[in-house]
Structures are given as C-alpha cells and as structure tokens.
Enzyme design. Structure first.
Site, short mmCIF file in Angstrom:
data_model
loop_
_atom_site.label_atom_id
_atom_site.label_comp_id
_atom_site.label_asym_id
_atom_site.label_seq_id
_atom_site.Cartn_x
_atom_site.Cartn_y
_atom_site.Cartn_z
N ASP A 63 0.80 -1.28 -0.14
CA ASP A 63 -0.12 -0.01 0.01
C ASP A 63 0.77 1.06 -0.06
OD1 ASP A 63 0.49 0.03 2.71
OD2 ASP A 63 -1.05 -1.17 3.06
N LYS A 117 -4.53 3.88 -1.52
CA LYS A 117 -5.34 4.94 -1.97
C LYS A 117 -4.78 5.34 -3.38
CE LYS A 117 -7.09 7.27 2.25
NZ LYS A 117 -7.11 8.11 3.09
N MET A 166 -1.06 9.33 12.64
CA MET A 166 -2.19 9.65 12.10
C MET A 166 -2.94 10.69 12.96
SD MET A 166 -3.71 5.99 10.99
CE MET A 166 -3.15 5.11 12.37
N1 SAH Z 1 2.27 0.34 10.78
C1 SAH Z 1 2.82 1.76 10.25
C2 SAH Z 1 1.97 2.85 11.00
C3 SAH Z 1 0.93 3.00 9.70
S1 SAH Z 1 -0.22 4.16 10.42
C4 SAH Z 1 4.23 1.88 11.46
O1 SAH Z 1 4.38 1.02 12.28
O2 SAH Z 1 4.88 2.62 11.05
C5 SAH Z 1 0.16 5.42 9.41
C6 SAH Z 1 0.70 6.64 9.94
O3 SAH Z 1 2.04 6.33 10.35
C7 SAH Z 1 0.91 7.67 9.13
O4 SAH Z 1 -0.39 8.47 9.33
C8 SAH Z 1 1.85 8.51 9.91
O5 SAH Z 1 1.54 9.10 11.15
C9 SAH Z 1 2.81 7.35 10.43
N2 SAH Z 1 3.78 7.19 9.42
C10 SAH Z 1 4.18 6.15 8.63
N3 SAH Z 1 5.12 6.17 7.78
C11 SAH Z 1 5.55 7.43 8.16
C12 SAH Z 1 6.84 8.15 7.93
N4 SAH Z 1 7.78 7.81 7.15
N5 SAH Z 1 7.06 9.39 8.50
C13 SAH Z 1 6.28 9.95 9.39
N6 SAH Z 1 5.20 9.29 9.63
C14 SAH Z 1 4.85 8.08 9.18
#
Ligand code: SAH
Length: 469
Positions: A242, A264, A382
């Site tokens: 995704d 998306k 998020m």
């Molecule tokens: N499973 C993922 C999180 C998914 S939720 C993890 O463990 O990181 C999605 C959220 O993760 C985004 O809205 C953002 O808040 C955060 N996120 C994911 N990748 C990111 C990145 N490279 N930089 C900043 N925030 C990130």
C-alpha cells in the site's frame, strides 16, 4: 419438498425391469446409461431389446427378483402394472411402477445426464410436465461439455484423496481446480490431459503450500528493511502493498512477482480491508507465496492483527516479519531519543485517528491524564487532522503549552522534513503548512533535543537549552 431426490449408485447392481412396449423401452434406455446389470422380463411380447444383460419372454419368478437392487414395472395397462407390482413385492427391492405413483416406492426424477454429473428434478410424482420443463431450462444452463468436467473430477477424485489427505485442504484444492486451466481443458474434451495437468498442480502445491507473510517495510528508507524482509521480497510470487511502502522498496522485490496495489489511488479510495483479506486468501489458495508488505511494522497501527485473524480463519499459513515502525524511524532520523534518563522514562504510541464509524467529533477515548504526565514521550500516528484537539486535551490535563513537539513528515525518506514547535503552537504550525506526506508528532521533553538551524532562527531552541540545562 414432497419427495427427497436421492442418488442411487448402481455399480455391480442388478436392476430388473418388467414391462412392455415403448414404456419399457424408455426405461431400458435410461438404465443402460448406468453401470447396472439390466435384466428385462417381457411377458406380453417378445421384441428384442439391445444392449441389456438378459431378456426373458415371461413373468419373473420370486427367485429372479431376489437379488435386485431396484425393480421397475413399465406397462401402459393398469391391470398388467398391478400384476407386475404384486410380483415385485415378493422382493425387498424398492419398486417404481411407471406412471402409477400410487403403486411405487420411488419415482424417477426428470434427469439431466452429464456423464458422472447427473441432475434430477423431482416433483414427488405430482407434476411431471413441470419437472420436464424445468429440466429443459437446466439443460440449457449446464452445457453437455460439463460431462467432461464431471469425468475429469471423477478421475481425479481417488488420486487426490491420496495426495491431499486433509479434507479441508482437499476441498480448497477442488475449489481452485474447478476454476483452473485443467478444468478448461477437460471442458474441451481432453479429460486425460486435464487430469495429468491437475495432478502436476497437486505436486507443486504439495511442495509449496500457499503462505502469507505480513512484512514490515519500515518507514520509507529501503535500507531500513530487515534482512528477512528483503529475502521474502526476493522470493515472493505475489506482493500486496500500500501507500506507506516507501519508494525504492518495490524495486528490491522479485522482478516477476505479481503486484497488487491496495492503497489509496487517485480517486482517494483505498481497497476495503475485507477485500484485502479476500485477495490474500485467494492468492494463497492458488499455492502462491504472498508477501503482504506494510509500512512500518505490521502490528503497529497497521491492521496486521485483523489480517492474521482472517488468514488463520481461512486456514492459511501466516507469518509476521516485523518492521521499523514510523516512531522509531522518525526518532532516529531526527536524533530524538524516545526515552532518556533525564527527560522521559516512558513512551506511548497513540493513533489520532478515530475508528471508522466513530463520530469525528469525539475520537481519542484515551486516558489523557496519564498521557499528560511530564517526562513522558507521546508519539502520535495519524494525528495531523486531530492535532488541535490532542494539544488541547494534553494542556487541559496539565501538559504545559511550551512542551516541545516535533512534527516529522516523510520520516527517513529523501524528502523528510521536520518542524519543532510547542503544544501551544502546534495548531498554528500545522495550519501554516499542512503536511502532505505521512507525518508523526513526537510530543514531550525529548523533542527539544532536536536541533536544526531553521528552528534555532525561530527561537524555539531556547526551550531546548532550558531543558538541557
Ligand atoms: N504500521 C505503520 C503505521 C501505519 S499508520 C508503522 O508501524 O509505522 C500510518 C501513520 O504512520 C501515518 O499517518 C503517519 O502518522 C505514520 N507514518 C508512517 N510512515 C511515516 C513516515 N515515513 N514519516 C512519518 N510518519 C509516518
């Protein structure tokens, strides 16, 4: 239901017919299509019937009927039919008297004959014309080539029972094979070839059961993949990924792996979660090695738990390979330790996103007084959309407005950007330049350990030096 349509195997069984004329001939024609031994008694006439095991020009004796599996009496004349029925009653075999349901133990349904696949339409003897009309409609829907598919299924059944002893696994294989190219080949009449093809499929399947790996892709930088993630990507047949999977990571995947994007699209709709489950199950059932690649770690706000559950329920082998979650990636890339002997003894990851279906006005049912403790780091995933509310809640529960907050956007990627602000200023900071990429909030004393020239110019570094003092 007035009658129960049953199915009566006739391999090595004898069926006795007693009758005359066209009525008899019709039943003989029908029964000759089964493997039964067909024995005919024609007391009223002596026409020669072809293709039957034995024909006698007399009434049967009780001994003639003893071993019958079924008896059919077929006279147009009621008196003869009654006489035949009476004789038949000397045997225990179930009796059908053609066109006289009141004299019969069983009726013969209208039959659609597709080789080993036979379909019976029964009305309990009350409406034979309706049964025949219905049969015509079914005939049209099930083309004669289905007989080949049924023959194929029949030929496959014994070897398959051996090759796949587990009932559930076998059922899954059947479901897949009946939609496979092998079934298509059978439909063309090449039954033997189709069976060989399906059996080859069983072999490769036995060697390689379908499996799903939930793999954490990390926050973006491909070098933050684990060695295991890299290996699984290079071995995958199918990759389901995704939006959060960073650029460059898919370049490391096996070239000829089939790729499904479920994030998306431009329409801004991502594939619903249950459709993702279906896709994973479907691909695994085809015997594929499926990698479900997720941003960060699959089990941190990644719905990995739901996917594991769905796969287990479907009986599919599933493994999880962790990834570096965004909080750890962003903390490292911006030099902010999430815990620190002096500034934070604990860290909490929360999501700022309300569950689907919850009212947008009251997300975040969390223990705000615990989260507002000082010397505690709060990382919000998020949380951009709800940042004002989060800041407000924390301040109302005792967090000071000058508590530092680091907003990290596109953490660990080439276009990473960071902004140091404070709880009191968070809303204004976000409103000034709303993040377009994934962004994380790191809230707490440790955020002040972040330094950057732009922040120094803005004077925010003051807070940091105060905390470091
Ligand atoms: N499973 C993922 C999180 C998914 S939720 C993890 O463990 O990181 C999605 C959220 O993760 C985004 O809205 C953002 O808040 C955060 N996120 C994911 N990748 C990111 C990145 N490279 N930089 C900043 N925030 C990130």
């Amino acid at each position: 239901m007035l009658a129960l349509p049953l199915s009566w195997p006739l391999e090595n069984r004898r069926v006795v017919l007693i009758g005359a004329g066209a009525w008899l001939a019709r039943k003989v024609t029908l029964l000759r299509r089964t493997p039964a031994e067909v024995v005919v008694y024609q007391p009223a006439e002596q026409s020669v019937l072809e293709g039957i095991s034995a024909s006698h020009a007399r009434w049967p004796e009780a001994a003639d009927l003893k071993d019958a599996a079924l008896i059919v009496v077929a006279f147009e004349d009621r008196a003869l039919a009654e006489k035949g029925a009476e004789l038949a009653r000397t045997s225990r075999a179930p009796l059908n008297v053609v066109d006289f349901p009141d004299l019969s133990d069983f009726h013969v349904p209208a039959i659609i004959d597709r080789g080993p696949l036979s379909i019976g339409v029964a009305t309990g003897g009350t409406a034979p014309v309706l049964a025949r009309e219905t049969r015509t409609r079914i005939e049209a829907a099930i083309p004669p080539s289905e007989a080949f598919v049924a023959e194929f299924a029949l030929a496959l059944s014994a070897p398959l029972r051996q090759a796949i002893p587990n009932v559930d696994d076998r059922r899954r294989f059947w479901e897949a094979v009946l939609k496979s190219p092998a079934a298509e080949q059978a439909r063309q009449g090449q039954v033997a070839e189709a069976v060989a093809l399906a059996l080859k499929d069983v072999e490769t399947r036995a060697e390689r059961q379908g499996v799903v790996h939930l793999v954490g892709a990390g926050p973006g930088d491909p070098e933050l993949l684990t060695l295991k993630a890299l290996r699984l990507l290079s071995e995958a047949d199918v990759i389901v990924y995704d939006r959060l999977v960073g650029d460059g990571i898919m370049d490391l995947a096996r070239r000829d792996a089939e790729r499904f994007y479920v994030g998306k699209a431009r329409s801004n709709h991502s594939v619903p979660q249950d459709q993702i489950h279906d896709l994973l199950v479907e691909q695994a059932r085809l015997g594929k090695r499926v990698v479900r690649l997720k941003g960060g770690d699959p089990f941190v706000f990644g719905r990995g738990g739901e996917e594991v559950e769905a796969l287990r329920q479907a009986g599919i082998e599933v493994h999880v390979t962790p990834g570096i979650t965004a909080a750890l990636g962003c903390a490292a890339s911006s030099g902010v330790p999430l815990t620190h002997r002096d500034h934070a003894q604990s860290v909490t990851f929360i999501t700022g996103h309300a569950r689907d279906g919850d009212s947008g006005n009251q997300p975040l049912m969390l223990d705000w007084s615990a989260l507002s403790a000082s010397n505690h780091t709060l990382v919000v995933y998020m949380g951009v959309a709800t940042s004002a509310e989060i800041a407000d809640k924390l301040m109302r529960h005792g967090r000071l407005p000058d508590t530092p907050v680091l907003v990290v956007e596109n953490g660990t990627r080439a276009n990473e950007s960071r902004r140091l602000t404070s709880l009191g200023q968070l809303n204004a900071t976000i409103a000034a330049t709303p993040p377009k990429g994934p962004a994380l909030l790191i809230i707490g004393e440790v955020a002040a350990l972040y330094r950057d020239d732009a922040a120094a110019v803005a004077g925010i570094v003051e807070t940091a030096s105060r905390m470091n003092a």
